[in-house]
Design an enzyme around this catalytic site. Structure first.
Site, mmCIF file in Angstrom:
data_model
loop_
_atom_site.group_PDB
_atom_site.id
_atom_site.type_symbol
_atom_site.label_atom_id
_atom_site.label_comp_id
_atom_site.label_asym_id
_atom_site.label_seq_id
_atom_site.Cartn_x
_atom_site.Cartn_y
_atom_site.Cartn_z
ATOM 1 N N HIS A 45 7.191 -11.431 -23.909
ATOM 2 C CA HIS A 45 7.363 -12.468 -22.710
ATOM 3 C C HIS A 45 6.320 -13.677 -22.818
ATOM 4 O O HIS A 45 5.849 -14.147 -22.046
ATOM 5 C CB HIS A 45 6.700 -11.733 -21.622
ATOM 6 N N SER A 82 18.312 -6.043 -27.829
ATOM 7 C CA SER A 82 18.699 -7.236 -27.983
ATOM 8 C C SER A 82 20.427 -7.071 -28.283
ATOM 9 O O SER A 82 20.843 -7.913 -28.891
ATOM 10 C CB SER A 82 18.171 -8.377 -28.867
ATOM 11 N N ASP A 135 15.734 -13.886 -29.207
ATOM 12 C CA ASP A 135 16.802 -12.925 -29.772
ATOM 13 C C ASP A 135 17.974 -13.682 -30.566
ATOM 14 O O ASP A 135 18.191 -13.178 -31.409
ATOM 15 C CB ASP A 135 17.064 -12.024 -28.638
HETATM 16 P P1 NG1 Z 1 15.258 -8.173 -24.457
HETATM 17 O O1 NG1 Z 1 14.444 -6.975 -24.791
HETATM 18 O O2 NG1 Z 1 16.557 -8.212 -24.954
HETATM 19 O O3 NG1 Z 1 15.904 -7.866 -23.078
HETATM 20 C C1 NG1 Z 1 14.063 -10.234 -23.438
HETATM 21 C C2 NG1 Z 1 14.592 -11.986 -23.661
HETATM 22 C C3 NG1 Z 1 13.766 -12.323 -24.946
HETATM 23 C C4 NG1 Z 1 12.194 -12.127 -24.560
HETATM 24 C C5 NG1 Z 1 11.765 -10.582 -24.331
HETATM 25 C C6 NG1 Z 1 10.450 -10.354 -24.003
HETATM 26 C C7 NG1 Z 1 16.746 -12.629 -23.292
HETATM 27 C C8 NG1 Z 1 18.180 -12.590 -24.151
HETATM 28 N N1 NG1 Z 1 15.904 -11.790 -24.303
HETATM 29 O O4 NG1 Z 1 14.747 -9.829 -24.441
HETATM 30 O O5 NG1 Z 1 13.804 -13.663 -24.906
HETATM 31 O O6 NG1 Z 1 11.588 -12.869 -23.651
HETATM 32 O O7 NG1 Z 1 12.822 -10.118 -23.516
HETATM 33 O O8 NG1 Z 1 9.654 -10.764 -24.990
HETATM 34 O O9 NG1 Z 1 16.641 -12.651 -22.385
#
Ligand code: NG1
Length: 736
Positions: A371, A464, A509
């Site tokens: 985050h 991801s 990601d």
């Molecule tokens: P995931 O774990 O895929 O939900 C999301 C965000 C990242 C990052 C992480 C927390 C997207 C595509 N990905 O990942 O950019 O903020 O949470 O570190 O929104």
């Protein structure tokens, strides 16, 4: 021009360069009990041989040789009449115990055929002298992608490579109903085969049984056990590459195989000993007589070793047929296979049409730095060896038409009209986002794509999968339009594009999915986007464990995620700072005083959010140092602190994630934390290689067993993998 019109519309004889497929069908089916090679398994009654031929035709193979026992030939001829009727070039080679040249005298007492290596020699006379050929087992289903990848390898072999073994992770090739035989591959440092042994009676070792006996989903295996042909016990990593009998060769292999077979005979084999193709190629590779490339072919493989396997295979074929991957009747004239696909045609003949291919994009685990990407701070993820695959061909019009598995269904949209979103949660939104991102960036998308999406990456697990789909879609669209965007530019534009779906995510990601590097974590910096690969030290292992709760970003998680992003921005502004890097890079005293002031001036929730982002930012810097100096204990401590901060200050953990972290640490992990956005999904634990087994066992005993068991999608050891590719050429390169 003469010659029969073949199934794909081309004239046989026009393209002598098309490879041949040799189908080994002389096995005795001892464990199956009857001639399983002809067993009807498809919904229209087709056998696995017919599916092999059907897939191989679509991959560009032009001739088929069936190796059978003499007594079976009539039965095979009769059963495969529809293939001949469809215009295919089909011939038979008999595998006998006596061969005028190689085995002039009948070996006393021997009934067992000589084995797969000899079966290939039996086909030699039917093979063209100049063109490559593939070999497959008649009782295995490899899927269209496997034949396509092999055809690509044979069409453009790397220098010096004249043999290819198609591989899958060993654990994906086992049977729930008993031990099986597989070629156990040992890859060398350059990825080619170092050695191969035929493993017999292979099965998951005992830990599987302890997690419950759900035959469909064996527990995460710490290893696979079995024996070699000489009776020695073997134990290998469940994820190690295994060859299930699909090979590609150039004819130069034949004299080498013959030489090995003569050596085999000279050693006076017992009446049950076999001349395995796997052992023969393995020995030739080990002796540096031949170089054999390994061609990973993904998860499509299914085999029929035991009668019980048949039902599972029949069921999968029914589902594939319902999803449109195969017609019910493979050979009736009005439902013939599609014409040879453009990508394949260009391999074995002059290029004719815009390119197709397979776009493959990995998921990721984030090792530390959660985050904070959307706050412009560096993060430290690695690409996973689990992928989304988009098998596509370029479409004449600007239409995207994709199909997923039966749970996802299919969809279509146009690129030359405004791309509207599908209802919230629909998977097409990630493909639409990629297309919109490219169009907004000024990439002309005149051609669409048609294809299928499959994969090995579980969804909504914080690994991801959404970004992997966005990346694979973008690569396929670029490839179909013969367009290029530099990798980091593409990652940045796709990060913006994915926000169309409604989650105000950061850019981690997409960048790691595009730029991941095998054996390396990636430090990703933002503003501007940069990536720095950092080697993962030898002997460090990342155990990934699902909390068994989906982190559905199309659902409630979306609001919680976006809320946190807004809270971070508000907290930063209220403490009078303009950027997070400025906070994180402050010297020790200044940092402490910023934190203290934020604690006093901000409301409780905002001050916690502030503390998480600021301290997590500093942990990433320290973690990079620990990784570079191979200090596992220090890296582990930082992971633990990261988890505590995500749990207490950022409020994104769950009881299940906390439990996994606790169990992993009790079992000897150096550190553990949730990975990804949280609210469910996965945790990752870092441990030494010799601890991985006890960490996995403890998780099975204390977390998964009470919750009904686990499969290898939910608990596994992750390897750092390369970023996304398009197999038929092109792809992207990443600046270090
Ligand atoms: P995931 O774990 O895929 O939900 C999301 C965000 C990242 C990052 C992480 C927390 C997207 C595509 N990905 O990942 O950019 O903020 O949470 O570190 O929104």
């Amino acid at each position: 021009m003469s010659g029969a019109v073949s199934i794909d519309g081309a004239r046989q004889g026009d393209r002598p360069e098309r490879p041949t497929l040799v189908i080994l069908a002389a096995g005795r089916s001892t464990r199956f009990g009857r001639a399983k090679q002809l067993e009807p398994v498809g919904p229209g009654g087709a056998s696995l041989i017919e599916y092999a031929v059907y897939d191989a035709v679509r991959a560009g193979f032009g001739r088929f040789v069936l190796v059978v026992r003499e007594s079976q030939q009539d039965e095979f001829e009769a059963s495969l009449t529809p293939l001949r009727a469809a215009g295919l070039s089909l011939s038979f080679a008999c595998q006998r115990l006596v061969d005028a040249d190689l085995v002039p005298l009948p070996p006393p007492g021997r009934v067992r055929p000589w084995g797969t290596g000899f079966a290939v020699l039996a086909a030699a006379a039917a093979l063209p002298r100049q063109t490559p050929f593939a070999v497959c087992n008649a009782d295995d289903f490899y899927g269209r992608v496997a034949y396509e990848r092999l055809a690509h390898a044979l069409a453009a072999p790397p220098a010096g490579i004249r043999a290819f073994a198609a591989t899958s992770p060993l654990a994906d090739t086992l049977s729930a109903h008993g031990g099986v035989s597989r070629g156990l591959c040992e890859p060398g440092p350059d990825g080619t085969l170092l050695h191969m042994t035929e493993g017999l009676d292979l099965r998951l070792d005992g830990v599987a049984a302890r997690a419950g006996d759900d035959a469909e989903s064996p527990a995460t295996p710490p290893g696979v056990i079995g024996r070699t042909a000489s009776g020695a016990a073997v134990r290998v990593d469940a994820d190690s590459p295994a060859c299930m009998g699909l090979w590609g060769f150039f004819p130069v292999i034949l004299p080498l195989l013959e030489e090995r077979f003569r050596d085999f005979l000279a050693e006076s084999p017992g009446i049950e000993d076999e001349f395995y193709l796997s052992e023969a190629v393995g020995n030739l590779a080990a002796a540096e007589r031949t170089r054999c490339g390994l061609v990973p072919v993904g998860p499509g493989w299914m085999g029929v070793t035991f009668p019980e396997d048949r039902e599972r295979v029949a069921d999968s074929l029914r589902r594939l047929t319902e999803a449109g991957a195969y017609p019910v009747d493979l050979w009736t004239p009005h439902v013939r296979p599609e014409p040879l696909r453009a990508a394949q045609a260009s391999l074995f003949g002059p290029p004719q049409a815009p390119p197709g291919g397979i776009a493959t994009a990995p998921g990721r685990i984030n090792l530390i730095g959660e985050h904070i990407d959307y706050n412009g701070l560096p993060v430290l993820p690695m690409a996973l060896d689990r992928h989304v695959h988009l098998d596509f061909e370029a479409a004449g019009q600007a239409t995207v038409e994709l199909e997923g598995d039966s749970a996802h269904g299919s969809f279509a949209f146009r690129l030359d009209r405004t791309i509207e979103s599908a209802p919230r949660g629909h998977w097409s939104n990630y493909v639409r986002a990629a297309a919109r991102g490219l169009l907004d960036h000024g990439v002309g998308l005149k051609r669409g794509i048609r294809g299928t999406v499959t994969g090995t990456l579980p969804e909504a697990e914080g690994l991801s999968s959404s970004s992997a789909l966005v990346v694979a879609s973008a690569l396929a669209l670029l490839h179909a339009n013969e367009a290029e965007v530099e990798a980091l530019e593409l990652a940045a534009l796709l990060a913006r594009a994915e926000r169309y779906v409604g989650v105000q995510g950061g850019g981690m990601d997409q960048a790691v999915s595009l730029c991941g590097k095998e054996g390396h974590a990636l430090r990703i910096d933002f503003g501007p986007l940069r990536v720095t690969p950092l080697p993962v030290p030898e002997g460090w292992r990342w155990v990934v464990a699902s909390s068994l709760t989906r982190a559905e970003k199309a659902g409630a998680v979306r609001g919680l995620y976006n809320e946190r992003r807004a809270q971070c921005a508000e907290a930063l502004e209220r403490v009078g700072r303009t950027s997070w890097p400025e906070v994180v890079e402050a010297d020790e005293d200044e940092f402490a005083s910023i934190l203290a002031r934020a604690g006093k001036s901000l409301p409780l929730t905002l001050s916690r959010r502030f503390r998480h982002v600021a301290t997590e930012g500093r942990r990433v810097i320290e973690a990079e140092r620990a990784l570079r100096s191979e200090n596992l204990a220090a890296f582990g401590r930082l992971m633990n602190a990261s988890h505590a901060s995500l749990r207490d200050d950022f409020s994104v953990s769950t009881q299940a994630l906390d439990k996994i972290v606790g169990v992993a640490l009790d079992a000897g992990a150096a550190g553990a934390r949730l990975t990804g956005a949280g609210f469910g999904g996965c945790a990752v634990a870092l441990c030494r290689a010799n601890r991985a087994k006890s960490v996995i066992e403890a998780l099975i005993d204390r977390f998964y067993a009470p919750r009904g068991g686990v499969d290898r999608r939910a608990l596994f050891v992750a390897d750092a993998a390369d970023g996304a590719t398009v197999t038929s050429g092109g792809g992207v390169t990443c600046r270090d």
